[in-house]
Design a protein around this motif. Structure first.
Motif, PDB file in Angstrom:
ATOM      1  N   MET A   1       0.788  -1.176   0.099  1.00 22.36           N
ATOM      2  CA  MET A   1      -0.062   0.016   0.011  1.00 22.36           C
ATOM      3  C   MET A   1       0.897   1.263  -0.067  1.00 22.36           C
ATOM      4  O   MET A   1       1.786   1.115   0.833  1.00 22.36           O
ATOM      5  CB  MET A   1      -1.037  -0.124   1.013  1.00 22.36           C
ATOM      6  CG  MET A   1      -1.847   1.155   1.188  1.00 22.36           C
ATOM      7  SD  MET A   1      -2.804   1.179   2.788  1.00 22.36           S
ATOM      8  CE  MET A   1      -4.203  -0.292   2.400  1.00 22.36           C
ATOM      9  N   ASN A   2       0.649   2.236  -0.943  1.00 17.31           N
ATOM     10  CA  ASN A   2       1.366   3.491  -0.864  1.00 17.31           C
ATOM     11  C   ASN A   2       0.567   4.528   0.302  1.00 17.31           C
ATOM     12  O   ASN A   2      -0.532   4.327   0.518  1.00 17.31           O
ATOM     13  CB  ASN A   2       1.638   4.018  -2.099  1.00 17.31           C
ATOM     14  CG  ASN A   2       0.174   4.231  -2.997  1.00 17.31           C
ATOM     15  OD1 ASN A   2      -0.552   4.792  -2.277  1.00 17.31           O
ATOM     16  ND2 ASN A   2       0.184   4.023  -4.266  1.00 17.31           N
ATOM     17  N   LYS A   3       1.239   5.755   0.318  1.00 17.58           N
ATOM     18  CA  LYS A   3       0.993   6.688   0.922  1.00 17.58           C
ATOM     19  C   LYS A   3      -0.623   7.247   0.847  1.00 17.58           C
ATOM     20  O   LYS A   3      -1.496   7.159   1.686  1.00 17.58           O
ATOM     21  CB  LYS A   3       1.936   7.841   1.077  1.00 17.58           C
ATOM     22  CG  LYS A   3       1.382   9.172   1.749  1.00 17.58           C
ATOM     23  CD  LYS A   3       2.526  10.225   1.594  1.00 17.58           C
ATOM     24  CE  LYS A   3       1.799  11.459   2.398  1.00 17.58           C
ATOM     25  NZ  LYS A   3       2.560  12.657   1.936  1.00 17.58           N
ATOM     26  N   THR A   4      -0.853   7.328  -0.613  1.00 18.84           N
ATOM     27  CA  THR A   4      -2.132   7.802  -1.120  1.00 18.84           C
ATOM     28  C   THR A   4      -3.355   6.665  -0.671  1.00 18.84           C
ATOM     29  O   THR A   4      -4.438   7.139  -0.160  1.00 18.84           O
ATOM     30  CB  THR A   4      -2.239   8.020  -2.556  1.00 18.84           C
ATOM     31  OG1 THR A   4      -1.194   8.987  -2.718  1.00 18.84           O
ATOM     32  CG2 THR A   4      -3.679   8.504  -2.878  1.00 18.84           C
ATOM     33  N   GLN A   5      -2.847   5.479  -0.910  1.00 12.77           N
ATOM     34  CA  GLN A   5      -3.816   4.412  -0.552  1.00 12.77           C
ATOM     35  C   GLN A   5      -4.136   4.241   0.819  1.00 12.77           C
ATOM     36  O   GLN A   5      -5.306   4.305   1.290  1.00 12.77           O
ATOM     37  CB  GLN A   5      -3.340   3.007  -1.031  1.00 12.77           C
ATOM     38  CG  GLN A   5      -3.369   2.972  -2.640  1.00 12.77           C
ATOM     39  CD  GLN A   5      -2.554   1.519  -3.124  1.00 12.77           C
ATOM     40  OE1 GLN A   5      -1.458   1.257  -2.351  1.00 12.77           O
ATOM     41  NE2 GLN A   5      -2.982   1.124  -3.932  1.00 12.77           N
ATOM     42  N   HIS A   6      -3.264   4.675   1.765  1.00 14.64           N
ATOM     43  CA  HIS A   6      -3.427   4.601   3.143  1.00 14.64           C
ATOM     44  C   HIS A   6      -4.087   5.635   3.476  1.00 14.64           C
ATOM     45  O   HIS A   6      -5.294   5.437   4.351  1.00 14.64           O
ATOM     46  CB  HIS A   6      -1.966   4.595   3.860  1.00 14.64           C
ATOM     47  CG  HIS A   6      -2.148   4.678   5.504  1.00 14.64           C
ATOM     48  ND1 HIS A   6      -2.601   3.611   6.152  1.00 14.64           N
ATOM     49  CD2 HIS A   6      -1.755   5.553   6.209  1.00 14.64           C
ATOM     50  CE1 HIS A   6      -2.437   4.015   7.313  1.00 14.64           C
ATOM     51  NE2 HIS A   6      -1.903   5.234   7.317  1.00 14.64           N
ATOM     52  N   GLU A   7      -4.080   6.801   3.004  1.00 16.17           N
ATOM     53  CA  GLU A   7      -4.745   7.783   3.487  1.00 16.17           C
ATOM     54  C   GLU A   7      -6.270   7.700   3.134  1.00 16.17           C
ATOM     55  O   GLU A   7      -7.305   8.000   3.755  1.00 16.17           O
ATOM     56  CB  GLU A   7      -4.238   9.265   2.647  1.00 16.17           C
ATOM     57  CG  GLU A   7      -4.926  10.565   3.185  1.00 16.17           C
ATOM     58  CD  GLU A   7      -4.171  11.855   2.783  1.00 16.17           C
ATOM     59  OE1 GLU A   7      -4.302  12.677   3.768  1.00 16.17           O
ATOM     60  OE2 GLU A   7      -3.567  11.643   1.794  1.00 16.17           O
ATOM     61  N   ASN A   8      -6.437   7.140   2.069  1.00 15.76           N
ATOM     62  CA  ASN A   8      -7.766   6.828   1.494  1.00 15.76           C
ATOM     63  C   ASN A   8      -8.577   6.033   2.270  1.00 15.76           C
ATOM     64  O   ASN A   8      -9.712   5.847   2.251  1.00 15.76           O
ATOM     65  CB  ASN A   8      -7.953   6.696  -0.210  1.00 15.76           C
ATOM     66  CG  ASN A   8      -7.348   7.811  -0.833  1.00 15.76           C
ATOM     67  OD1 ASN A   8      -7.546   8.808  -0.523  1.00 15.76           O
ATOM     68  ND2 ASN A   8      -6.904   7.368  -2.232  1.00 15.76           N
ATOM     69  N   SER A   9      -7.810   5.124   3.150  1.00 13.95           N
ATOM     70  CA  SER A   9      -8.141   3.967   3.826  1.00 13.95           C
ATOM     71  C   SER A   9      -8.747   4.473   5.138  1.00 13.95           C
ATOM     72  O   SER A   9      -9.503   3.781   5.817  1.00 13.95           O
ATOM     73  CB  SER A   9      -7.369   2.861   3.985  1.00 13.95           C
ATOM     74  OG  SER A   9      -6.203   3.280   4.955  1.00 13.95           O
ATOM     75  N   MET A  10      -8.457   5.934   5.325  1.00 12.86           N
ATOM     76  CA  MET A  10      -9.009   6.289   6.742  1.00 12.86           C
ATOM     77  C   MET A  10      -9.727   7.402   6.791  1.00 12.86           C
ATOM     78  O   MET A  10      -9.973   8.021   5.522  1.00 12.86           O
ATOM     79  CB  MET A  10      -7.769   7.019   7.285  1.00 12.86           C
ATOM     80  CG  MET A  10      -6.348   5.910   7.743  1.00 12.86           C
ATOM     81  SD  MET A  10      -5.159   6.908   8.700  1.00 12.86           S
ATOM     82  CE  MET A  10      -4.807   8.153   7.456  1.00 12.86           C
ATOM     83  N   ILE A  11     -10.345   8.002   7.671  1.00 14.71           N
ATOM     84  CA  ILE A  11     -11.339   8.992   7.726  1.00 14.71           C
ATOM     85  C   ILE A  11     -10.643  10.356   8.063  1.00 14.71           C
ATOM     86  O   ILE A  11     -10.873  11.305   7.869  1.00 14.71           O
ATOM     87  CB  ILE A  11     -12.487   8.924   8.624  1.00 14.71           C
ATOM     88  CG1 ILE A  11     -12.078   8.713   9.963  1.00 14.71           C
ATOM     89  CG2 ILE A  11     -13.450   7.787   8.095  1.00 14.71           C
ATOM     90  CD1 ILE A  11     -13.276   8.708  11.038  1.00 14.71           C
TER      91      ILE A  11
END
Length: 139
Positions: A1-11
């Motif tokens: 998972m990259n940074k953008t994917q991680h951020e998109n997985s959170m609120i």
């Protein structure tokens, strides 16, 4: 998972590079203020393999920290105790005066809300880094 994917997985947002406190971290971290009134709450994000140094939150009364995992997988450890794996929803209550560290697993981003417990004369004492030897023993 990259940074953008991680951020998109959170609120919560990842925020900006943690430049002010970056010298107390091994690896890159990010910080996003969630609340700056009443009680300080920050979303702190660690890239895979990133961890902060051992540190102690001090206060003459009250104080301490509560990390609440909101994304990824990471670790928490108190000095002289076993490591605790943290996943979303996990919460640790850290009283003032306890030497500890927290950070990401080697293969995962890790984000936690850092809740600063109100106290009298609060401060944070930053100590030595978690050694590569100790960190590399983790899964």
């Amino acid at each position: 998972m990259n940074k953008t994917q991680h951020e998109n997985s959170m609120i919560f947002p990842i925020g900006e590079p943690n430049i002010e406190y970056g010298k107390y971290f091994v690896g890159n971290s990010y910080i996003a203020p969630i609340s700056v009134k009443q009680i300080g709450i920050m979303n702190v994000t660690f890239e895979p393999g990133c961890r902060n140094n051992w540190h102690i939150h001090h206060a003459t009364n009250g104080g301490g920290q509560i990390p609440i995992c909101v994304g990824g997988r990471g670790y928490y450890q108190e000095w002289g105790k076993d490591i605790i794996e943290m996943k979303p929803g996990d919460c640790i209550n850290i009283p003032a005066g306890v030497k500890h560290w927290h950070g990401a697993a080697k293969d995962s981003w890790f984000s936690h809300l850092s809740v600063e417990v109100p106290g009298e004369n609060p401060s944070c004492e930053w100590l030595e880094p978690v050694s590569d030897e100790d960190y590399n023993k983790l899964d």
